[in-house]
Design a protein around this motif. Structure first.
Motif, PDB file in Angstrom:
ATOM      1  N   PHE A 119       0.764  -1.143   0.034  1.00  8.00           N
ATOM      2  CA  PHE A 119       0.273  -0.044   0.105  1.00  8.00           C
ATOM      3  C   PHE A 119       0.354   1.469   0.462  1.00  8.00           C
ATOM      4  O   PHE A 119       1.889   1.391   0.946  1.00  8.00           O
ATOM      5  CB  PHE A 119      -1.371  -0.081   0.839  1.00  8.00           C
ATOM      6  CG  PHE A 119      -1.626  -1.388   1.237  1.00  8.00           C
ATOM      7  CD1 PHE A 119      -3.314  -1.236   0.556  1.00  8.00           C
ATOM      8  CD2 PHE A 119      -1.024  -2.214   2.261  1.00  8.00           C
ATOM      9  CE1 PHE A 119      -3.439  -2.467  -0.026  1.00  8.00           C
ATOM     10  CE2 PHE A 119      -2.195  -3.609   2.010  1.00  8.00           C
ATOM     11  CZ  PHE A 119      -3.166  -3.812   1.047  1.00  8.00           C
ATOM     12  N   LEU A 148      -6.429   4.764   1.928  1.00  7.91           N
ATOM     13  CA  LEU A 148      -5.245   3.400   1.723  1.00  7.91           C
ATOM     14  C   LEU A 148      -5.555   3.270   0.372  1.00  7.91           C
ATOM     15  O   LEU A 148      -7.094   2.576   0.244  1.00  7.91           O
ATOM     16  CB  LEU A 148      -5.928   2.254   3.097  1.00  7.91           C
ATOM     17  CG  LEU A 148      -4.417   0.900   3.013  1.00  7.91           C
ATOM     18  CD1 LEU A 148      -3.348   1.235   3.858  1.00  7.91           C
ATOM     19  CD2 LEU A 148      -5.223  -0.491   3.463  1.00  7.91           C
ATOM     20  N   ARG A 149      -4.459   3.218  -0.363  1.00  4.56           N
ATOM     21  CA  ARG A 149      -4.533   2.528  -1.841  1.00  4.56           C
ATOM     22  C   ARG A 149      -3.539   1.732  -1.916  1.00  4.56           C
ATOM     23  O   ARG A 149      -2.707   1.486  -1.520  1.00  4.56           O
ATOM     24  CB  ARG A 149      -4.096   3.740  -2.272  1.00  4.56           C
ATOM     25  CG  ARG A 149      -4.468   3.889  -3.563  1.00  4.56           C
ATOM     26  CD  ARG A 149      -3.693   5.171  -4.620  1.00  4.56           C
ATOM     27  NE  ARG A 149      -4.116   6.413  -3.786  1.00  4.56           N
ATOM     28  CZ  ARG A 149      -5.079   7.120  -4.435  1.00  4.56           C
ATOM     29  NH1 ARG A 149      -5.881   7.135  -5.707  1.00  4.56           N
ATOM     30  NH2 ARG A 149      -5.633   8.154  -3.411  1.00  4.56           N
ATOM     31  N   ALA A 168      -5.087  -5.329   3.780  1.00  2.00           N
ATOM     32  CA  ALA A 168      -6.376  -4.010   3.442  1.00  2.00           C
ATOM     33  C   ALA A 168      -7.217  -3.780   4.973  1.00  2.00           C
ATOM     34  O   ALA A 168      -7.300  -2.362   5.335  1.00  2.00           O
ATOM     35  CB  ALA A 168      -6.601  -3.349   2.205  1.00  2.00           C
ATOM     36  N   ALA A 172      -6.482  -0.226   7.102  1.00  2.00           N
ATOM     37  CA  ALA A 172      -7.607   1.029   7.269  1.00  2.00           C
ATOM     38  C   ALA A 172      -8.409   0.943   8.980  1.00  2.00           C
ATOM     39  O   ALA A 172      -8.617   2.376   9.418  1.00  2.00           O
ATOM     40  CB  ALA A 172      -8.751   0.568   6.058  1.00  2.00           C
ATOM     41  N   LEU A 179     -10.833   2.678   2.721  1.00  2.00           N
ATOM     42  CA  LEU A 179     -10.197   2.166   1.186  1.00  2.00           C
ATOM     43  C   LEU A 179     -10.701   3.172   0.086  1.00  2.00           C
ATOM     44  O   LEU A 179     -11.726   3.497   0.270  1.00  2.00           O
ATOM     45  CB  LEU A 179     -10.577   1.038   1.707  1.00  2.00           C
ATOM     46  CG  LEU A 179     -10.301   0.094   2.993  1.00  2.00           C
ATOM     47  CD1 LEU A 179     -11.369  -1.049   2.881  1.00  2.00           C
ATOM     48  CD2 LEU A 179      -8.646  -1.035   1.976  1.00  2.00           C
ATOM     49  N   GLU A 180      -9.453   3.348  -0.439  1.00  2.00           N
ATOM     50  CA  GLU A 180      -9.519   4.315  -1.979  1.00  2.00           C
ATOM     51  C   GLU A 180     -10.397   3.398  -2.454  1.00  2.00           C
ATOM     52  O   GLU A 180     -10.755   1.698  -2.337  1.00  2.00           O
ATOM     53  CB  GLU A 180      -8.110   4.008  -2.624  1.00  2.00           C
ATOM     54  CG  GLU A 180      -8.183   4.393  -3.522  1.00  2.00           C
ATOM     55  CD  GLU A 180      -8.269   4.085  -5.139  1.00  2.00           C
ATOM     56  OE1 GLU A 180      -8.518   4.150  -6.033  1.00  2.00           O
ATOM     57  OE2 GLU A 180      -7.664   3.053  -4.579  1.00  2.00           O
ATOM     58  N   THR A 183      -8.989   0.043  -4.656  1.00  2.00           N
ATOM     59  CA  THR A 183      -8.737  -0.695  -4.111  1.00  2.00           C
ATOM     60  C   THR A 183      -9.944  -1.635  -2.900  1.00  2.00           C
ATOM     61  O   THR A 183      -9.622  -2.525  -2.912  1.00  2.00           O
ATOM     62  CB  THR A 183      -7.770   0.110  -2.932  1.00  2.00           C
ATOM     63  OG1 THR A 183      -7.050   0.513  -3.187  1.00  2.00           O
ATOM     64  CG2 THR A 183      -7.528  -0.744  -1.599  1.00  2.00           C
ATOM     65  N   LEU A 184     -10.631  -1.940  -2.797  1.00  2.00           N
ATOM     66  CA  LEU A 184     -12.115  -1.848  -2.024  1.00  2.00           C
ATOM     67  C   LEU A 184     -12.850  -2.595  -3.149  1.00  2.00           C
ATOM     68  O   LEU A 184     -13.249  -3.879  -2.623  1.00  2.00           O
ATOM     69  CB  LEU A 184     -13.109  -0.847  -1.485  1.00  2.00           C
ATOM     70  CG  LEU A 184     -14.458  -1.311  -0.313  1.00  2.00           C
ATOM     71  CD1 LEU A 184     -14.031  -2.216   0.221  1.00  2.00           C
ATOM     72  CD2 LEU A 184     -15.010   0.021  -0.011  1.00  2.00           C
ATOM     73  N   ALA A 225     -15.266  -5.753   3.139  1.00  2.00           N
ATOM     74  CA  ALA A 225     -15.096  -6.713   2.497  1.00  2.00           C
ATOM     75  C   ALA A 225     -15.093  -7.744   1.589  1.00  2.00           C
ATOM     76  O   ALA A 225     -14.404  -8.308   0.603  1.00  2.00           O
ATOM     77  CB  ALA A 225     -13.282  -6.372   2.662  1.00  2.00           C
TER      78      ALA A 225
END
Ligand code: ATP
Ligand code: MG
Length: 418
Positions: A119, A148-149, A168, A172, A179-180, A183-184, A225
């Motif tokens: 990340f 968070l990316r 992730a 996060a 979460l960007e 990314t999510l 997620a």
């Protein structure tokens, strides 16, 4: 040079010695992120252009360990009480074939080394001599925006290593980063593949999620997620329906002032995963026996103490003097309104003096035997009976106890009292 007195000084020394020998060297990863967030780093990692053999030669074979030699990681030992520092040669990871680790690595430079990391906030370097952050991945901007990316193409990064799916969520949650969106989306679409990761590694991430202050957010993010179906399938339908049990679990996680692995998991599971299935989950996640037994005890006893207001004292006393009582009381307080009668009673009983809360037994098994009282299979129920009556204030001396023991045994149905 004086011996370093802190982990930070030691990490600075290691960089200095590498630089003096003509190599590039930087602090890397988590310690840079933590420092920028104002959190004291747990440990410092150094990344360098020096090859592993050069690192060993520079610091001496006896002061280094080739722990991760195949990845180019050398551990540089410190004088007690300092911890060793991991020095890793800048590298580019080769092909990922098993969904967890690269088949090979190739030594490279700082820029490539940043891009192999997971990340952006974890891909930063810090030059501790110039006191400058070295950012090849936009990690500083993301930290400032609290995002968070994944570095590079998120889908690809999760295809390479499925453990990153859980990392992730953990990062996060524990650093309060959003979460960007891409990314999510990638985590969600890959979530089912987290089952390629060993139960032990999944357990390790879950442990960190439930024991951290952000545990309620962590649980919410696991659900968002789509990671619940593969790792805790029992919880998934409750989270998907956002039903009363799931909401109660989130509230408990939120309210717990602190959590052990056992109390964190019990707070999350209560009402949705019972004791027996919890043991299966615990074994799958490779919890220690101690964590497993404590979590099982908490899950079994929480509904009992919720009724503390109407429990006979000897029954409640045994829970309040149990080693797990502090965790049980925190769970109870996180589960009931402050003025609930059961919570109030537990508080009042716990305020007793130690002698009144847990008086030494008037008689032991040895005392009974010495006085010719045997009892055979009635022996341990007899001891329990005597303890109950003592706690109830009905027995106050050894003599009374022995008399009560003889009377109780005589009343037992079978003649088998040897
Ligand atoms: P913490 O130690 O608090 O978990 P950390 O960031 O130090 O946080 P580590 O697991 O110790 O995490 O790893 C150190 C660094 O190595 C990370 O910051 C990251 O740059 C990189 N890293 C670790 N695991 C992975 C992974 N699975 N994929 C890619 N990069 C990783
Ligand atoms: Mg670390």
């Amino acid at each position: 040079m004086d011996a370093p007195v802190s982990q930070r000084e030691f990490a600075l020394d290691v960089v200095r010695r590498l630089r003096d020998a003509g190599h590039d060297a930087l602090w890397a990863g988590g310690c840079v992120r933590d420092q920028l967030l104002g959190i004291p780093p747990k440990d410092y990692d150094v990344a360098t252009s020096a090859r592993p053999e050069q690192v060993r030669e520079l610091f001496g074979h006896r002061r280094t360990l080739a722990i991760g030699a195949s990845f180019g990681v050398i551990s540089v030992l410190a004088r007690k009480p300092l911890d060793p520092i991991e020095v890793a040669t800048f590298r580019t990871d080769g092909m990922y074939l098993d969904g967890r680790r690269p088949e090979s690595v190739a030594f490279s430079d700082a820029r490539h080394d940043a891009h192999r990391r997971d990340f952006t906030v974890n891909g930063l370097f810090f030059d501790p001599i110039a006191e400058e952050v070295v950012d090849y991945v936009g990690g500083v901007a993301d930290l400032e925006a609290r995002v968070l990316r994944a570095i590079g193409d998120p889908q690809q990064r999760f295809v390479e290593d499925k453990l990153r799916l859980l990392r992730a969520v953990r990062f996060a949650a524990t650093y309060s980063l959003a979460l960007e969106p891409a990314t999510l989306a990638a985590v969600q679409s890959m979530a089912s593949q987290v089952s390629q990761v060993s139960g032990e590694r999944i357990g390790a991430e879950l442990r960190r999620i439930v024991t951290h202050a952000s545990r309620a957010l962590g649980a919410r993010l696991l659900a968002q997620a789509e990671l619940l179906p593969p790792i805790l399938p029992e919880l998934a339908p409750h989270a998907a329906a956002n039903d009363a049990l799931w909401q109660a679990a989130l509230l408990r996680l939120e309210t717990l002032p602190k959590a052990t692995v056992a109390s964190g998991l019990a707070a999350l599971f209560y009402g949705m995963i019972d004791v027996a299935p919890m043991r299966d989950v615990g074994r799958r996640l490779k919890l220690s026996n101690k964590e497993l037994e404590r979590a099982a005890w908490l899950l079994a006893q929480l509904p009992v103490v919720m009724e503390a207001a109407s429990l006979p004292w000897p029954r409640l006393q045994r829970l309040l003097v149990h080693e797990g009582a502090p965790e049980l009381m925190e769970l109870l307080a996180a589960s009931l309104p402050a003025d609930d009668a059961s919570l109030v009673r537990c508080g009042a009983e716990l305020a007793r003096s130690p002698e009144s809360l847990n008086p030494p037994p008037l008689v032991t098994g040895d005392d009974l035997l010495r006085n010719g009282i045997r009892g055979g299979r009635h022996f341990s129920p007899l001891l329990e009976y005597l303890r109950d009556r003592q706690l109830d204030g009905e027995l106050a001396s050894v003599e009374e106890s022995l008399a009560a023991a003889r009377k109780w045994l005589a009343e037992q149905p079978t003649g088998d009292q040897r």
